[in-house]
Design a protein around this motif. Structure first.
Motif, PDB file in Angstrom:
ATOM      1  N   TYR A 305      13.741  24.742   3.225  1.00  0.00           N
ATOM      2  CA  TYR A 305      14.445  23.989   2.182  1.00  0.00           C
ATOM      3  C   TYR A 305      15.878  24.484   1.996  1.00  0.00           C
ATOM      4  O   TYR A 305      16.824  23.701   1.853  1.00  0.00           O
ATOM      5  CB  TYR A 305      13.613  24.136   0.905  1.00  0.00           C
ATOM      6  CG  TYR A 305      14.311  24.009  -0.411  1.00  0.00           C
ATOM      7  CD1 TYR A 305      14.523  22.770  -0.991  1.00  0.00           C
ATOM      8  CD2 TYR A 305      14.711  25.151  -1.111  1.00  0.00           C
ATOM      9  CE1 TYR A 305      15.124  22.657  -2.231  1.00  0.00           C
ATOM     10  CE2 TYR A 305      15.319  25.042  -2.349  1.00  0.00           C
ATOM     11  CZ  TYR A 305      15.527  23.792  -2.907  1.00  0.00           C
ATOM     12  OH  TYR A 305      16.121  23.680  -4.126  1.00  0.00           O
ATOM     13  N   ARG A 309      19.558  22.361   2.582  1.00  0.00           N
ATOM     14  CA  ARG A 309      20.552  22.230   1.513  1.00  0.00           C
ATOM     15  C   ARG A 309      21.887  22.835   1.935  1.00  0.00           C
ATOM     16  O   ARG A 309      22.958  22.272   1.657  1.00  0.00           O
ATOM     17  CB  ARG A 309      20.032  22.909   0.237  1.00  0.00           C
ATOM     18  CG  ARG A 309      18.948  22.121  -0.462  1.00  0.00           C
ATOM     19  CD  ARG A 309      18.366  22.866  -1.653  1.00  0.00           C
ATOM     20  NE  ARG A 309      19.372  23.202  -2.648  1.00  0.00           N
ATOM     21  CZ  ARG A 309      19.795  22.387  -3.617  1.00  0.00           C
ATOM     22  NH1 ARG A 309      19.296  21.162  -3.703  1.00  0.00           N
ATOM     23  NH2 ARG A 309      20.704  22.790  -4.487  1.00  0.00           N
ATOM     24  N   GLU A 488      16.323  11.889  -7.228  1.00  0.00           N
ATOM     25  CA  GLU A 488      16.600  13.269  -7.627  1.00  0.00           C
ATOM     26  C   GLU A 488      15.697  14.253  -6.879  1.00  0.00           C
ATOM     27  O   GLU A 488      16.154  15.290  -6.390  1.00  0.00           O
ATOM     28  CB  GLU A 488      16.390  13.441  -9.131  1.00  0.00           C
ATOM     29  CG  GLU A 488      17.447  12.759  -9.989  1.00  0.00           C
ATOM     30  CD  GLU A 488      17.118  12.881 -11.474  1.00  0.00           C
ATOM     31  OE1 GLU A 488      16.054  13.446 -11.797  1.00  0.00           O
ATOM     32  OE2 GLU A 488      17.926  12.409 -12.303  1.00  0.00           O
ATOM     33  N   ASP A 492      16.943  16.879  -3.859  1.00  0.00           N
ATOM     34  CA  ASP A 492      16.677  18.316  -4.009  1.00  0.00           C
ATOM     35  C   ASP A 492      15.941  18.864  -2.790  1.00  0.00           C
ATOM     36  O   ASP A 492      16.202  19.985  -2.346  1.00  0.00           O
ATOM     37  CB  ASP A 492      15.865  18.560  -5.280  1.00  0.00           C
ATOM     38  CG  ASP A 492      15.753  20.037  -5.606  1.00  0.00           C
ATOM     39  OD1 ASP A 492      16.798  20.666  -5.865  1.00  0.00           O
ATOM     40  OD2 ASP A 492      14.624  20.567  -5.596  1.00  0.00           O
ATOM     41  N   ASP A 493      15.035  18.064  -2.221  1.00  0.00           N
ATOM     42  CA  ASP A 493      14.296  18.490  -1.026  1.00  0.00           C
ATOM     43  C   ASP A 493      15.154  18.476   0.235  1.00  0.00           C
ATOM     44  O   ASP A 493      14.843  19.166   1.207  1.00  0.00           O
ATOM     45  CB  ASP A 493      13.079  17.585  -0.797  1.00  0.00           C
ATOM     46  CG  ASP A 493      11.943  17.874  -1.768  1.00  0.00           C
ATOM     47  OD1 ASP A 493      11.940  18.958  -2.382  1.00  0.00           O
ATOM     48  OD2 ASP A 493      11.054  17.006  -1.921  1.00  0.00           O
TER      49      ASP A 493
END
Length: 546
Positions: A305, A309, A488, A492-493
């Motif tokens: 993760y 990001r 959302e 985020d993932d």
């Protein structure tokens, strides 16, 4: 809809052959235009290739735009309300449980052959398209309808959930509620035509019908005088299909075209600086995005993760847009493109933040890229895609990350995507229908893995929220909140590197009135008009809408 190579061709590719049929234009000047002021047809230039006009087989923007002059659906996209408006249907209503939808047809609609439209024609056209389409994305829009799976498997001869109540009423039954279905009805797969006629292409109900077609390079369309929304201002349209976007651009500058659907990206900045051309330039965001899908089942992205990001924060999208894309895109910070209900300006999403990227890389166990194998980014063969990947590679070098570009032919690339074997792959996605569901459900719902969920992304919470959004048929506001909530969680993932949202790049001639390009990149041809000398001199209000 997964966007093909040439739809996302950055800097323009050469396809096919250019033919200008002056003889047809001259014939129409003599045979059609009898009033002294109506001296010529509307001349439009498309850049690309036309292979078909059959709604079930449309595969490119150029085909869809041209076919939209011939065919219509029960509803149409209404950009002002960000919803849908009546077209062949005058009204519609979901049942209280959301498991059925009743649509009432207009009574004054006639096909180009003069036949009156009935609900039976709607059912026949839909079932024909369902049977003949070659794209699973089209099939999937039917699959919530009761009986679609049985028809797909050949166990029945019809889709039982499409019911003809009477000549002017059709009822759709769903296995599960589908609030997005009313938006799906804008898609060409649901356009209506007369399946009983033997002519090609099928007679539609649109504002124009096809009169002449010279090898799909030069086409003449005539006005449908009994069009149900009133007689269109244009009497005829001459469509020229170009393989060379630079020749098309030069023809527009020479005054040979009233509308050019795509200008070369390298000319955009020049157009914006040209006081004359800039006034004729349509530059607005479209419901089409571009990104790199991370395969959630492949290393190094599976379970990482923080790395996913970090990569989203590491890319300077605007720099790529300015240096490679000629300003024809805008940075994307998440899933839902601007212009759709559910899109939120307040959502932070991702933007260029090198410090944050380095921080996340370190947390992921790869400070300055340490221990990270080269990232393999796959893309279908195209000069523009290659340049985007190379730009990403140059930027990631600053973070100690090496990139290997993997170029593939289109057919092979699409097969590899379908098999979910690529670790990171270029994805261009154009809305199949004007609703955030087209991006969220189609790309990230667990049921779409192996179909259109190219990230192999599965999050039960996202599935639950998206299912709830489809069940919400009473409140568009509540539904938009649910769609925003799903985004959302997905953002985020970070299952994808979100890069760009496409912008229109089109030119409209000075003698054109009421030509509007909406965010689905479509035009209401029934409203377009040519300004006549003297009589309309000085009439410029409403010439175009951007």
């Amino acid at each position: 809809m997964f966007v093909k190579s040439r739809r996302m061709a950055l800097l323009g590719s050469l396809i096919g052959l250019i033919i200008l049929t002056v003889g047809i234009i001259l014939w129409y000047n003599q045979a059609i235009y009898t009033a002294s002021l109506d001296t010529r047809p509307f001349n439009a230039g498309l850049v690309g290739e036309i292979s078909t006009l059959e709604p079930a087989l449309l595969d490119d923007h150029e085909e869809e735009l041209l076919a939209s002059a011939l065919y219509e659906g029960l509803v149409a996209y209404d950009e002002d309300s960000r919803g849908v408006k009546p077209c062949l249907a005058k009204s519609w209503k979901y049942s209280g449980d959301g498991k059925s939808l009743v649509l009432n047809l207009k009574r004054n609609v006639r096909f180009h052959n003069g036949k009156a439209l009935t609900a039976r024609d709607v059912k026949a056209a839909w079932e024909h398209s369902f049977t003949n389409t070659k794209e699973w994305a089209n099939v999937s829009m039917f699959m919530s309808i009761t009986g679609s799976n049985e028809r797909l498997e050949g166990r029945t001869q019809e889709i039982s959930g499409i019911e003809v109540v009477n000549d002017s009423t059709i009822k759709i039954k769903f296995d599960q509620p589908n609030a997005a279905f009313i938006y799906m009805l804008t898609n060409p797969i649901f356009w209506v035509f007369d399946t009983k006629d033997q002519v090609t292409p099928w007679p539609g109900t649109g504002p124009f019908f096809l009169k002449e077609n010279q090898d799909n390079h030069s086409l003449v369309l005539l006005r449908h005088d009994k069009y149900h929304q009133g007689q269109p201002p244009l009497t005829a349209m001459q469509i020229t299909v170009y393989s060379d976007e630079n020749q098309a651009f030069n023809d527009f500058k020479a005054g040979k075209l009233d509308y050019l659907d795509q200008v070369p990206y390298q000319e955009i900045n020049t157009i914006k600086k040209d006081g004359h051309l800039n006034q004729q330039f349509i530059d607005k965001p479209l419901l089409e995005t571009y990104g790199m899908a991370f395969n959630m089942n492949k290393e190094p992205f599976a379970g990482n993760y923080l790395l996913r990001r970090a990569l989203n924060y590491a890319i300077d999208r605007k720099a790529i847009i300015d240096t490679v894309l000629g300003g024809a895109y805008r940075p994307a910070k998440g899933v839902i493109p601007s212009g759709l209900p559910g899109y939120s300006k307040q959502m932070r999403g991702y933007s260029y933040d090198p410090e944050k990227a380095r921080e996340l890389l370190e947390e992921a166990g790869h400070p300055e890229g340490e221990g990270l194998a080269p990232l393999v980014i796959s893309f279908n063969k195209d000069e523009g895609h290659r340049m985007v990947v190379e730009s990403i590679a140059r930027q990631l070098v600053d973070f100690g990350i090496e990139v290997q570009a993997q170029e593939m032919d289109w057919d092979y690339y699409k097969k590899q995507l379908g098999k979910s074997v690529l670790a990171c792959a270029r994805i261009g996605w154009k809305a199949d229908y004007p609703d955030a569901d087209s991006f969220l459900y189609q790309l990230y719902h667990g049921s779409k893995i192996g179909i259109s969920n190219y990230c192999s992304y599965r999050n039960p919470q996202v599935d639950k929220v998206l299912n709830a959004s489809r069940a919400e048929t009473k409140s568009t506001q509540e539904r938009a909140k649910l769609l925003g909530r799903a985004e959302e969680i997905i953002v985020d993932d970070a299952p994808m590197l979100w890069l760009f949202q496409k912008q229109a790049a089109k030119l409209v001639g000075p003698k054109v009135n009421n030509l509007e390009v909406n965010m689905m990149e479509m035009i209401d041809w029934s409203r377009v008009e040519l300004l006549k000398p003297e009589v309309d001199e000085g009439k410029t209000e409403g010439k175009k809408k951007v």
